[in-house]
Design a protein around this motif. Structure first.
Motif, PDB file in Angstrom:
ATOM      1  N   SER A 130      43.966  43.918  30.703  1.00  0.00           N
ATOM      2  CA  SER A 130      44.519  43.231  31.776  1.00  0.00           C
ATOM      3  C   SER A 130      44.029  43.990  33.305  1.00  0.00           C
ATOM      4  O   SER A 130      43.630  45.223  33.351  1.00  0.00           O
ATOM      5  CB  SER A 130      46.136  43.740  32.127  1.00  0.00           C
ATOM      6  OG  SER A 130      46.804  43.328  33.167  1.00  0.00           O
ATOM      7  N   SER A 131      43.329  43.061  34.181  1.00  0.00           N
ATOM      8  CA  SER A 131      43.042  43.706  35.407  1.00  0.00           C
ATOM      9  C   SER A 131      43.936  44.196  36.254  1.00  0.00           C
ATOM     10  O   SER A 131      43.670  45.038  37.108  1.00  0.00           O
ATOM     11  CB  SER A 131      42.158  42.260  36.018  1.00  0.00           C
ATOM     12  OG  SER A 131      43.169  41.262  36.248  1.00  0.00           O
ATOM     13  N   ASP A 132      45.167  43.882  36.131  1.00  0.00           N
ATOM     14  CA  ASP A 132      46.179  44.421  36.859  1.00  0.00           C
ATOM     15  C   ASP A 132      46.571  46.031  36.577  1.00  0.00           C
ATOM     16  O   ASP A 132      46.852  46.594  37.338  1.00  0.00           O
ATOM     17  CB  ASP A 132      47.668  43.596  36.754  1.00  0.00           C
ATOM     18  CG  ASP A 132      47.623  42.262  36.941  1.00  0.00           C
ATOM     19  OD1 ASP A 132      46.892  41.822  37.829  1.00  0.00           O
ATOM     20  OD2 ASP A 132      48.374  41.372  36.344  1.00  0.00           O
ATOM     21  N   TRP A 176      43.994  47.938  35.501  1.00  0.00           N
ATOM     22  CA  TRP A 176      42.590  48.647  35.619  1.00  0.00           C
ATOM     23  C   TRP A 176      42.675  49.149  36.988  1.00  0.00           C
ATOM     24  O   TRP A 176      42.614  48.248  38.071  1.00  0.00           O
ATOM     25  CB  TRP A 176      41.662  47.670  35.282  1.00  0.00           C
ATOM     26  CG  TRP A 176      40.272  48.285  35.446  1.00  0.00           C
ATOM     27  CD1 TRP A 176      39.348  47.997  36.500  1.00  0.00           C
ATOM     28  CD2 TRP A 176      39.416  49.372  34.918  1.00  0.00           C
ATOM     29  NE1 TRP A 176      38.276  48.758  36.362  1.00  0.00           N
ATOM     30  CE2 TRP A 176      38.380  49.429  35.723  1.00  0.00           C
ATOM     31  CE3 TRP A 176      39.960  50.241  33.855  1.00  0.00           C
ATOM     32  CZ2 TRP A 176      37.363  50.314  35.002  1.00  0.00           C
ATOM     33  CZ3 TRP A 176      39.036  51.109  33.637  1.00  0.00           C
ATOM     34  CH2 TRP A 176      37.952  51.248  34.033  1.00  0.00           C
ATOM     35  N   ASP A 205      36.508  45.741  39.276  1.00  0.00           N
ATOM     36  CA  ASP A 205      36.719  44.948  38.416  1.00  0.00           C
ATOM     37  C   ASP A 205      35.432  44.635  37.523  1.00  0.00           C
ATOM     38  O   ASP A 205      35.536  44.470  36.097  1.00  0.00           O
ATOM     39  CB  ASP A 205      37.558  43.535  38.808  1.00  0.00           C
ATOM     40  CG  ASP A 205      37.772  42.714  37.500  1.00  0.00           C
ATOM     41  OD1 ASP A 205      38.664  42.998  36.801  1.00  0.00           O
ATOM     42  OD2 ASP A 205      37.050  41.707  37.382  1.00  0.00           O
ATOM     43  N   ARG A 258      35.216  47.182  34.738  1.00  0.00           N
ATOM     44  CA  ARG A 258      36.521  46.884  33.507  1.00  0.00           C
ATOM     45  C   ARG A 258      35.827  46.878  32.088  1.00  0.00           C
ATOM     46  O   ARG A 258      35.015  45.867  32.044  1.00  0.00           O
ATOM     47  CB  ARG A 258      37.428  45.991  33.814  1.00  0.00           C
ATOM     48  CG  ARG A 258      38.616  45.963  33.011  1.00  0.00           C
ATOM     49  CD  ARG A 258      39.675  45.116  33.518  1.00  0.00           C
ATOM     50  NE  ARG A 258      39.212  43.747  34.271  1.00  0.00           N
ATOM     51  CZ  ARG A 258      39.315  42.625  33.508  1.00  0.00           C
ATOM     52  NH1 ARG A 258      39.763  42.509  32.229  1.00  0.00           N
ATOM     53  NH2 ARG A 258      39.010  41.458  34.178  1.00  0.00           N
TER      54      ARG A 258
END
Length: 297
Positions: free
Chosen positions: A145-147, A149, A153, A156
């Protein structure tokens, strides 16, 4: 269900092609090389393995051929075929096949003992569709999930599941004989194709145009790059992102996989194998290369 896979081996001959058919002594028949899918195999892996075992020839996998279905001893059997260009090797009689003949498609079909094989050969002989793959358009593997990380981005990385997808891609995409490997700039894209590049001894080239706009990507530039690659020999592997792949495919005239009007799918770790040109394009979607659930133990 009995799961099997095989190859339609072809080579250029004059203005056309020749196709290899084999004689199986234990059945006293002529057929295309094929065999059962073993545990852990995707059918394209089976097809390439069986071709090597039965013929000794070196091949490069191309577009999907037909799938045939029939019964054996009361059980349903499915055979998936891939077209395969011969790149070398020599036939040596073995326990699977005692003779091999290279024949024009019509003669190969006549020699074959079974009607399904004739249908598969007729499909391979079509002049309106390409036999080879020119672009393998890969969506990067799972990256979490990018949330959650905290870093940029673009940095990631793949998760453990994504790394497993990358290793699987390396095993299977190598069968298509890639001549180049490229990636959009995000780390997760590079990591997805790095195992493949290492396996076949190539460097991963950076292709910024295949990223999403926030990473400098441009779907129009990516589309133009795919068009150029479709006209060049050899298969180019490019790892891209979910915001770019559907746009490029739609511009090529590819719609939802089997459903007109929907966005083409691009699941993480999936591959679109493209060949030909707009108007005469083959676009095979591989959701994943996991083992066939009907493979024998």
């Amino acid at each position: 269900m009995i799961a099997a896979a095989g190859g339609v081996i072809w080579r250029p001959a004059g203005d056309g092609i020749e196709i290899a058919v084999v004689h199986r002594e234990r059945h006293d028949d002529w057929s295309l090389p094929k065999g059962h899918v073993d545990a852990g195999e995707h059918p394209v892996q089976t097809a390439c393995r069986e071709v090597v075992e039965e013929t000794g020839l070196a091949v490069v996998a191309g577009r999907r051929g037909l799938t045939t279905r029939y019964e054996v001893d009361g059980l349903p059997k499915r055979v998936d075929y891939w077209l395969m260009r011969c790149t070398g090797g020599a036939f040596v009689p073995n326990s699977e096949a005692d003779e091999l003949r290279w024949l024009p498609p019509a003669d190969a079909a006549t020699l074959c003992s079974y009607e399904p094989d004739r249908e598969v050969i007729a499909d391979a002989a079509r002049g309106d569709l390409p036999r080879e793959v020119a672009v393998l358009l890969v969506r990067h593997g799972k990256a979490g999930s990018s949330d959650r990380w905290e870093g940029p981005d673009e940095e990631r990385p793949l998760t453990a599941a994504g790394e497993a997808q990358a290793r699987r891609l390396a095993e299977v995409l190598a069968l298509f004989g890639p001549v180049s490997v490229a990636s959009a700039t995000p780390l997760r894209c590079r990591q997805t194709v790095a195992p493949l590049a290492g396996r076949i001894g190539l460097a991963v080239a950076e292709r910024r145009e295949f990223g999403e706009p926030e990473f400098g990507g441009d779907p129009q530039e990516a589309y133009d790059a795919v068009l150029r690659a479709l006209g060049e020999p050899g298969a180019e592997v490019v790892c891209s992102q979910g915001g770019t792949i559907p746009a490029v495919l739609q511009a090529l005239g590819v719609h939802g996989h089997g459903v007109t009007g929907l966005l083409p799918p691009a699941a993480k770790g999936s591959v679109w194998a493209l060949g030909g040109r707009p108007g005469a394009l083959v676009a095979d979607y591989y959701r994943d290369f996991e083992a066939d659930p009907d493979a024998r133990a």
